[in-house]
Design a protein around this motif. Structure first.
Motif, PDB file in Angstrom:
ATOM      1  N   TYR A   1       9.153   8.662  -2.825  1.00  0.00           N
ATOM      2  CA  TYR A   1       8.766   7.792  -1.709  1.00  0.00           C
ATOM      3  C   TYR A   1       9.556   6.490  -1.850  1.00  0.00           C
ATOM      4  O   TYR A   1      10.085   6.168  -2.933  1.00  0.00           O
ATOM      5  CB  TYR A   1       7.257   7.539  -1.691  1.00  0.00           C
ATOM      6  CG  TYR A   1       6.713   6.750  -2.852  1.00  0.00           C
ATOM      7  CD1 TYR A   1       6.325   5.424  -2.705  1.00  0.00           C
ATOM      8  CD2 TYR A   1       6.586   7.332  -4.116  1.00  0.00           C
ATOM      9  CE1 TYR A   1       5.828   4.692  -3.759  1.00  0.00           C
ATOM     10  CE2 TYR A   1       6.091   6.612  -5.185  1.00  0.00           C
ATOM     11  CZ  TYR A   1       5.711   5.294  -5.003  1.00  0.00           C
ATOM     12  OH  TYR A   1       5.221   4.577  -6.065  1.00  0.00           O
TER      13      TYR A   1
ATOM     14  N   GLU B   1       9.148   3.254  -2.206  1.00  0.00           N
ATOM     15  CA  GLU B   1       8.882   2.175  -3.155  1.00  0.00           C
ATOM     16  C   GLU B   1       8.743   2.662  -4.596  1.00  0.00           C
ATOM     17  O   GLU B   1       8.234   1.938  -5.451  1.00  0.00           O
ATOM     18  CB  GLU B   1       7.599   1.425  -2.742  1.00  0.00           C
ATOM     19  CG  GLU B   1       7.640   0.833  -1.353  1.00  0.00           C
ATOM     20  CD  GLU B   1       8.676  -0.273  -1.249  1.00  0.00           C
ATOM     21  OE1 GLU B   1       9.077  -0.814  -2.282  1.00  0.00           O
ATOM     22  OE2 GLU B   1       9.095  -0.592  -0.118  1.00  0.00           O
TER      23      GLU B   1
ATOM     24  N   GLN C   1      -5.687   6.285  -5.726  1.00  0.00           N
ATOM     25  CA  GLN C   1      -6.286   6.361  -4.391  1.00  0.00           C
ATOM     26  C   GLN C   1      -7.788   6.093  -4.417  1.00  0.00           C
ATOM     27  O   GLN C   1      -8.526   6.577  -3.561  1.00  0.00           O
ATOM     28  CB  GLN C   1      -6.024   7.733  -3.781  1.00  0.00           C
ATOM     29  CG  GLN C   1      -4.549   8.013  -3.532  1.00  0.00           C
ATOM     30  CD  GLN C   1      -4.349   9.339  -2.848  1.00  0.00           C
ATOM     31  OE1 GLN C   1      -4.625  10.388  -3.429  1.00  0.00           O
ATOM     32  NE2 GLN C   1      -3.868   9.303  -1.621  1.00  0.00           N
TER      33      GLN C   1
ATOM     34  N   GLU D   1       0.576   8.918   0.071  1.00  0.00           N
ATOM     35  CA  GLU D   1      -0.051   7.740   0.666  1.00  0.00           C
ATOM     36  C   GLU D   1       0.206   6.534  -0.234  1.00  0.00           C
ATOM     37  O   GLU D   1      -0.220   6.506  -1.382  1.00  0.00           O
ATOM     38  CB  GLU D   1      -1.553   7.955   0.833  1.00  0.00           C
ATOM     39  CG  GLU D   1      -1.899   9.132   1.753  1.00  0.00           C
ATOM     40  CD  GLU D   1      -3.393   9.389   1.812  1.00  0.00           C
ATOM     41  OE1 GLU D   1      -4.142   8.623   1.153  1.00  0.00           O
ATOM     42  OE2 GLU D   1      -3.811  10.339   2.492  1.00  0.00           O
ATOM     43  N   TYR D   2       0.914   5.579   0.277  1.00  0.00           N
ATOM     44  CA  TYR D   2       1.199   4.376  -0.496  1.00  0.00           C
ATOM     45  C   TYR D   2       1.250   3.179   0.445  1.00  0.00           C
ATOM     46  O   TYR D   2       1.489   3.318   1.634  1.00  0.00           O
ATOM     47  CB  TYR D   2       2.528   4.503  -1.245  1.00  0.00           C
ATOM     48  CG  TYR D   2       3.737   4.484  -0.349  1.00  0.00           C
ATOM     49  CD1 TYR D   2       4.441   3.303  -0.117  1.00  0.00           C
ATOM     50  CD2 TYR D   2       4.182   5.633   0.291  1.00  0.00           C
ATOM     51  CE1 TYR D   2       5.542   3.274   0.724  1.00  0.00           C
ATOM     52  CE2 TYR D   2       5.282   5.612   1.138  1.00  0.00           C
ATOM     53  CZ  TYR D   2       5.954   4.433   1.344  1.00  0.00           C
ATOM     54  OH  TYR D   2       7.041   4.402   2.175  1.00  0.00           O
ATOM     55  N   GLU D   3       1.006   2.018  -0.108  1.00  0.00           N
ATOM     56  CA  GLU D   3       1.075   0.788   0.667  1.00  0.00           C
ATOM     57  C   GLU D   3       2.253  -0.041   0.183  1.00  0.00           C
ATOM     58  O   GLU D   3       2.426  -0.230  -1.021  1.00  0.00           O
ATOM     59  CB  GLU D   3      -0.217  -0.020   0.504  1.00  0.00           C
ATOM     60  CG  GLU D   3      -1.440   0.657   1.087  1.00  0.00           C
ATOM     61  CD  GLU D   3      -2.678  -0.209   0.959  1.00  0.00           C
ATOM     62  OE1 GLU D   3      -2.531  -1.362   0.462  1.00  0.00           O
ATOM     63  OE2 GLU D   3      -3.755   0.238   1.345  1.00  0.00           O
ATOM     64  N   PRO D   4       3.076  -0.512   1.111  1.00  0.00           N
ATOM     65  CA  PRO D   4       4.166  -1.409   0.701  1.00  0.00           C
ATOM     66  C   PRO D   4       3.584  -2.612  -0.030  1.00  0.00           C
ATOM     67  O   PRO D   4       2.455  -3.047   0.251  1.00  0.00           O
ATOM     68  CB  PRO D   4       4.801  -1.823   2.032  1.00  0.00           C
ATOM     69  CG  PRO D   4       4.434  -0.725   2.980  1.00  0.00           C
ATOM     70  CD  PRO D   4       3.059  -0.270   2.558  1.00  0.00           C
ATOM     71  N   PRO D   5       4.292  -3.145  -1.003  1.00  0.00           N
ATOM     72  CA  PRO D   5       3.758  -4.272  -1.781  1.00  0.00           C
ATOM     73  C   PRO D   5       3.499  -5.499  -0.920  1.00  0.00           C
ATOM     74  O   PRO D   5       4.254  -5.797   0.003  1.00  0.00           O
ATOM     75  CB  PRO D   5       4.869  -4.542  -2.806  1.00  0.00           C
ATOM     76  CG  PRO D   5       6.104  -3.995  -2.175  1.00  0.00           C
ATOM     77  CD  PRO D   5       5.659  -2.796  -1.406  1.00  0.00           C
ATOM     78  N   ARG D   6       2.425  -6.193  -1.213  1.00  0.00           N
ATOM     79  CA  ARG D   6       2.109  -7.434  -0.512  1.00  0.00           C
ATOM     80  C   ARG D   6       2.855  -8.588  -1.177  1.00  0.00           C
ATOM     81  O   ARG D   6       2.965  -8.649  -2.397  1.00  0.00           O
ATOM     82  CB  ARG D   6       0.596  -7.693  -0.519  1.00  0.00           C
ATOM     83  CG  ARG D   6      -0.198  -6.660   0.282  1.00  0.00           C
ATOM     84  CD  ARG D   6      -1.680  -6.974   0.282  1.00  0.00           C
ATOM     85  NE  ARG D   6      -2.254  -6.975  -1.051  1.00  0.00           N
ATOM     86  CZ  ARG D   6      -2.778  -8.030  -1.638  1.00  0.00           C
ATOM     87  NH1 ARG D   6      -2.791  -9.208  -1.010  1.00  0.00           N
ATOM     88  NH2 ARG D   6      -3.286  -7.940  -2.846  1.00  0.00           N
TER      89      ARG D   6
ATOM     90  N   TYR E   1       5.431 -11.227  -5.464  1.00  0.00           N
ATOM     91  CA  TYR E   1       4.638 -10.011  -5.276  1.00  0.00           C
ATOM     92  C   TYR E   1       3.238 -10.204  -5.819  1.00  0.00           C
ATOM     93  O   TYR E   1       3.048 -10.683  -6.938  1.00  0.00           O
ATOM     94  CB  TYR E   1       5.330  -8.824  -5.941  1.00  0.00           C
ATOM     95  CG  TYR E   1       6.616  -8.468  -5.235  1.00  0.00           C
ATOM     96  CD1 TYR E   1       6.589  -7.723  -4.065  1.00  0.00           C
ATOM     97  CD2 TYR E   1       7.842  -8.942  -5.698  1.00  0.00           C
ATOM     98  CE1 TYR E   1       7.765  -7.429  -3.389  1.00  0.00           C
ATOM     99  CE2 TYR E   1       9.020  -8.660  -5.029  1.00  0.00           C
ATOM    100  CZ  TYR E   1       8.969  -7.904  -3.868  1.00  0.00           C
ATOM    101  OH  TYR E   1      10.116  -7.638  -3.186  1.00  0.00           O
TER     102      TYR E   1
END
Length: 318
Positions: free
Chosen positions: A125, A127, A187, A227-232, A317
């Protein structure tokens, strides 16, 4: 062809000698038998990984290994180089196991000016931190690389939350070595997703039955289902008299410049996953700066002010 090969070998030896002068003769000896062959340019860095990129350049060879400071990293770089050499000679595509960001980044810095071999890093994926590197002659390189598999690990984690270490420990307890595993994406109550080399997928499906005290089911899933979230990130701007590492990092992490200088000299600071120990290292747009125990930040746009200073955009980050 023989004359060209000898010239390339001589150029490679000069690069090693330069590295030996600034580091140690012992390290140069470890690299003295590296063969000369073409490869690709370094892969583009993302916030948390340097995967999913393909580039090719042409040029000479310059082996400096300024960031490779430990024997273990050097040995891993050596294996990557030898693998790429075999891929060239056999005209086939070969794959590493999962590499850590420092090893992948430093391997590519060694091979940056080589040509004629295509290289692709994939972690499953965009990231991904841990990636596999595939190298091969362009004539035999296919666009569909099937060298990363994704598994879903599910169970009743709402009653027994498990950490990254719990999942990693459970997988390793089956007898799998760490290099065969990529990232583990937590998750929450649903469990976790893990990236692996395809050859061990079926083994894990049949062998992994518990994570900590939770009974689990393991199944293969398409990479598109990851399922992943881009880093904030949190953005900030600073104006500095120079682009020195100690100045930029101290501003980004909001600690004194003298304290940051201490982190740098102690080997606790990395730039693009390579340890840096010189305070006056010049920073540029796109660099990733990480400090042990304090996280990481990315250098954004850099502009020169009317007074000759540098206005730097930084992304911390969270």
């Amino acid at each position: 062809m023989a004359a060209t090969s000898l010239a390339s070998q001589a150029f490679l030896r000069r690069g090693i000698q330069s590295f030996a002068f600034s580091h140690s003769v012992d390290i140069a000896k470890k690299l003295s038998h590296f063969r000369t062959f073409p490869l690709t340019a370094p892969l583009s860095s993302s916030a948390l990984g340097i995967c999913n990129s393909v580039q090719t350049v042409k040029g000479g060879i310059d082996v400096s290994l300024k960031g490779a400071r430990d024997t273990e990293t050097l040995e891993e770089i050596k294996r990557v180089v030898e693998m790429a050499d075999r891929a060239l000679l056999r005209r086939e595509v070969l794959h590493t196991d999962f590499l850590t960001p420092p090893v992948l980044s430093e391997s590519m810095s060694v091979l940056v000016k080589l040509n004629e071999i295509k290289a692709v890093a994939q972690g499953g994926y965009p990231e991904a931190e841990r990636c596999r590197l595939s190298v091969g002659h362009p004539d035999v390189f296919t666009s569909d690389l099937d060298n990363v598999a994704a598994l879903s690990i599910s169970g009743k984690f709402e009653y027994e939350p498990c950490s990254h270490g719990d999942f990693l420990g459970a997988i390793l307890n089956t007898g799998i070595v760490r290099d065969k595993l990529g990232d583990i994406i937590l998750q929450g109550e649903k469990g976790a997703q893990v990236l692996v080399v395809p050859e061990i997928a079926d083994f894990l499906i049949s062998s992994l039955n518990k994570v900590r005290y939770v009974s689990v089911t393991c199944k293969k899933i398409p990479l598109l289902d990851i399922e992943y979230e881009p880093p904030r990130t949190k953005s900030l701007k600073t104006v500095e008299a120079s682009l020195r590492l100690d100045a930029i990092a101290s501003a980004g992490f909001k600690i004194s410049r003298s304290k940051m200088a201490g982190y740098i000299s102690d080997g606790d600071v990395r730039v693009n996953w390579s340890t840096v120990t010189k305070n006056n290292t010049t920073i540029k747009t796109g660099d990733i700066i990480s400090v042990s125990g304090r996280g990481r930040l990315k250098v954004g746009e850099i502009n020169t002010t009317k007074k000759g200073k540098f206005a730097v955009e930084l992304f911390r980050y969270l």
